[in-house]
Design a protein around this motif. Structure first.
Motif, mmCIF file in Angstrom:
data_model
loop_
_atom_site.group_PDB
_atom_site.id
_atom_site.type_symbol
_atom_site.label_atom_id
_atom_site.label_comp_id
_atom_site.label_asym_id
_atom_site.label_seq_id
_atom_site.Cartn_x
_atom_site.Cartn_y
_atom_site.Cartn_z
ATOM 1 N N LYS A 1 10.431 5.944 -12.167
ATOM 2 C CA LYS A 1 9.122 6.216 -12.768
ATOM 3 C C LYS A 1 8.752 5.037 -13.645
ATOM 4 N N GLY A 2 7.505 4.982 -14.052
ATOM 5 C CA GLY A 2 7.129 3.916 -14.957
ATOM 6 C C GLY A 2 5.880 3.186 -14.530
ATOM 7 N N ASN A 3 5.402 3.455 -13.306
ATOM 8 C CA ASN A 3 4.133 2.858 -12.912
ATOM 9 C C ASN A 3 3.015 3.527 -13.694
ATOM 10 N N LYS A 4 2.059 2.742 -14.103
ATOM 11 C CA LYS A 4 0.910 3.278 -14.846
ATOM 12 C C LYS A 4 -0.281 3.372 -13.896
ATOM 13 N N TYR A 5 -0.791 4.586 -13.753
ATOM 14 C CA TYR A 5 -1.950 4.796 -12.895
ATOM 15 C C TYR A 5 -3.169 5.111 -13.723
ATOM 16 N N GLY A 6 -4.280 4.598 -13.273
ATOM 17 C CA GLY A 6 -5.547 4.936 -13.897
ATOM 18 C C GLY A 6 -6.500 5.322 -12.789
ATOM 19 N N VAL A 7 -7.724 5.641 -13.148
ATOM 20 C CA VAL A 7 -8.740 5.897 -12.138
ATOM 21 C C VAL A 7 -9.975 5.089 -12.470
ATOM 22 N N GLN A 8 -10.732 4.830 -11.430
ATOM 23 C CA GLN A 8 -11.879 3.951 -11.567
ATOM 24 C C GLN A 8 -13.117 4.614 -10.981
ATOM 25 N N GLY A 9 -14.217 4.540 -11.672
ATOM 26 C CA GLY A 9 -15.489 5.005 -11.119
ATOM 27 C C GLY A 9 -15.592 6.511 -11.006
ATOM 28 N N PRO B 1 -7.849 5.705 -7.478
ATOM 29 C CA PRO B 1 -6.644 5.369 -8.250
ATOM 30 C C PRO B 1 -6.453 3.859 -8.396
ATOM 31 N N VAL B 2 -5.934 3.489 -9.542
ATOM 32 C CA VAL B 2 -5.638 2.090 -9.838
ATOM 33 C C VAL B 2 -4.213 2.023 -10.357
ATOM 34 N N LEU B 3 -3.456 1.037 -9.874
ATOM 35 C CA LEU B 3 -2.096 0.818 -10.363
ATOM 36 C C LEU B 3 -2.105 -0.438 -11.217
ATOM 37 N N GLN B 4 -1.721 -0.283 -12.477
ATOM 38 C CA GLN B 4 -1.624 -1.443 -13.365
ATOM 39 C C GLN B 4 -0.298 -2.143 -13.059
ATOM 40 N N THR B 5 -0.370 -3.418 -12.706
ATOM 41 C CA THR B 5 0.872 -4.153 -12.463
ATOM 42 C C THR B 5 1.115 -5.074 -13.647
ATOM 43 N N ASN B 6 2.366 -5.473 -13.831
ATOM 44 C CA ASN B 6 2.709 -6.326 -14.968
ATOM 45 C C ASN B 6 2.110 -7.709 -14.815
ATOM 46 N N GLY C 1 -0.734 -10.114 -12.942
ATOM 47 C CA GLY C 1 -1.940 -10.202 -12.125
ATOM 48 C C GLY C 1 -2.772 -8.945 -12.159
ATOM 49 N N PRO C 2 -3.785 -8.903 -11.291
ATOM 50 C CA PRO C 2 -4.708 -7.772 -11.294
ATOM 51 C C PRO C 2 -4.047 -6.506 -10.762
ATOM 52 N N GLY C 3 -4.578 -5.366 -11.150
ATOM 53 C CA GLY C 3 -4.046 -4.104 -10.656
ATOM 54 C C GLY C 3 -4.400 -3.898 -9.199
ATOM 55 N N LEU C 4 -3.734 -2.958 -8.574
ATOM 56 C CA LEU C 4 -4.044 -2.596 -7.191
ATOM 57 C C LEU C 4 -4.986 -1.399 -7.227
ATOM 58 N N THR C 5 -5.953 -1.382 -6.314
ATOM 59 C CA THR C 5 -6.939 -0.305 -6.296
ATOM 60 C C THR C 5 -6.928 0.413 -4.950
ATOM 61 N N GLY C 6 -7.025 1.745 -5.006
ATOM 62 C CA GLY C 6 -7.156 2.552 -3.797
ATOM 63 C C GLY C 6 -5.854 3.224 -3.403
ATOM 64 N N LEU C 7 -5.976 4.470 -3.002
ATOM 65 C CA LEU C 7 -4.821 5.283 -2.628
ATOM 66 C C LEU C 7 -3.962 4.613 -1.556
ATOM 67 N N MET C 8 -4.605 4.129 -0.462
ATOM 68 C CA MET C 8 -3.854 3.555 0.652
ATOM 69 C C MET C 8 -3.115 2.286 0.247
ATOM 70 N N THR C 9 -3.816 1.429 -0.478
ATOM 71 C CA THR C 9 -3.241 0.147 -0.910
ATOM 72 C C THR C 9 -2.023 0.389 -1.785
ATOM 73 N N ILE C 10 -2.176 1.273 -2.762
ATOM 74 C CA ILE C 10 -1.079 1.543 -3.700
ATOM 75 C C ILE C 10 0.074 2.233 -2.970
ATOM 76 N N ALA C 11 -0.253 3.212 -2.117
ATOM 77 C CA ALA C 11 0.786 3.946 -1.379
ATOM 78 C C ALA C 11 1.601 2.988 -0.505
ATOM 79 N N ALA C 12 0.923 2.089 0.215
ATOM 80 C CA ALA C 12 1.617 1.118 1.073
ATOM 81 C C ALA C 12 2.485 0.191 0.218
ATOM 82 N N HIS C 13 1.990 -0.187 -0.939
ATOM 83 C CA HIS C 13 2.740 -1.035 -1.869
ATOM 84 C C HIS C 13 4.028 -0.320 -2.323
ATOM 85 N N LEU C 14 3.915 0.962 -2.658
ATOM 86 C CA LEU C 14 5.080 1.737 -3.101
ATOM 87 C C LEU C 14 6.122 1.845 -1.988
ATOM 88 N N VAL C 15 5.642 2.068 -0.757
ATOM 89 C CA VAL C 15 6.542 2.179 0.398
ATOM 90 C C VAL C 15 7.327 0.873 0.570
#
Length: 172
Positions: free
Chosen positions: A16-24, A29-34, A36-50
């Motif tokens: 655990k420890g990922n910080k999620y926010g929401v946009q608009g 969903p938005v994932l704050q990364t340590n 660079g820019p955060g990742l945006t969108g359910l699919m993008t973040i989900a694929a990143h986690l996988v």
């Protein structure tokens, strides 16, 4: 969005420890990364986690499976999350029911991220269906019941019941 991503993290065995926010207003969903820019969108973040969990097989193995997984992930975001009426829901269940007629999982014979996110996206829909409605979408019901019993998927979500309780038996 964010709650599903937390469930997915746990399913993938990520710390655990990922910080999620929401946009608009659509609450993307938005994932704050340590870095660079955060990742945006359910699919993008989900694929990143996988990928982070080194479970790339969940994105499909062959080129065709990968495409089918992407297709259903897209369907999940555009159609399932975008539905606005009982009619939309009926069309989605009908589409899925036809697709799942000869398949165990959305991408054929392998369990993928598409199954997980479609399950999360449809959980409250399936929980609200009557027994008759569940029988009308038999393939969806079979698939959904299978996914909810897949190790680690359901977590704290309620178990959706599909078996009719027989009030009367033939025993005397």
């Amino acid at each position: 969005g964010a709650e599903e991503l937390a469930l997915l993290e746990k399913l993938l065995g990520l710390p655990k420890g990922n910080k999620y926010g929401v946009q608009g207003e659509r609450k993307v969903p938005v994932l704050q990364t340590n870095n660079g820019p955060g990742l945006t969108g359910l699919m993008t973040i989900a694929a990143h986690l996988v990928k982070q969990a080194k479970k790339d097989q969940l994105l499909g193995i062959t080129a065709e499976e990968k495409a089918v997984v992407q297709q259903w992930l897209e369907y999940r975001v555009t159609r399932v999350d975008g539905r606005s009426s009982k009619d939309d829901t009926r069309i989605i269940l009908k589409d899925l029911n036809i697709h799942l007629e000869d398949k165990v999982y959305l991408a054929g014979n392998i369990f993928t991220l598409a199954d997980v996110l479609m399950y999360y996206g449809l959980h409250h829909v399936m929980a609200d269906l009557t027994v008759q409605e569940k029988e009308e979408y038999l393939n969806v019901s079979r698939w959904f019941n299978h996914i909810q019993h897949y190790p680690g998927v359901r977590q704290h979500l309620s178990n959706v019941v599909f078996i009719k309780n027989r009030l009367y038996t033939n025993a005397h």
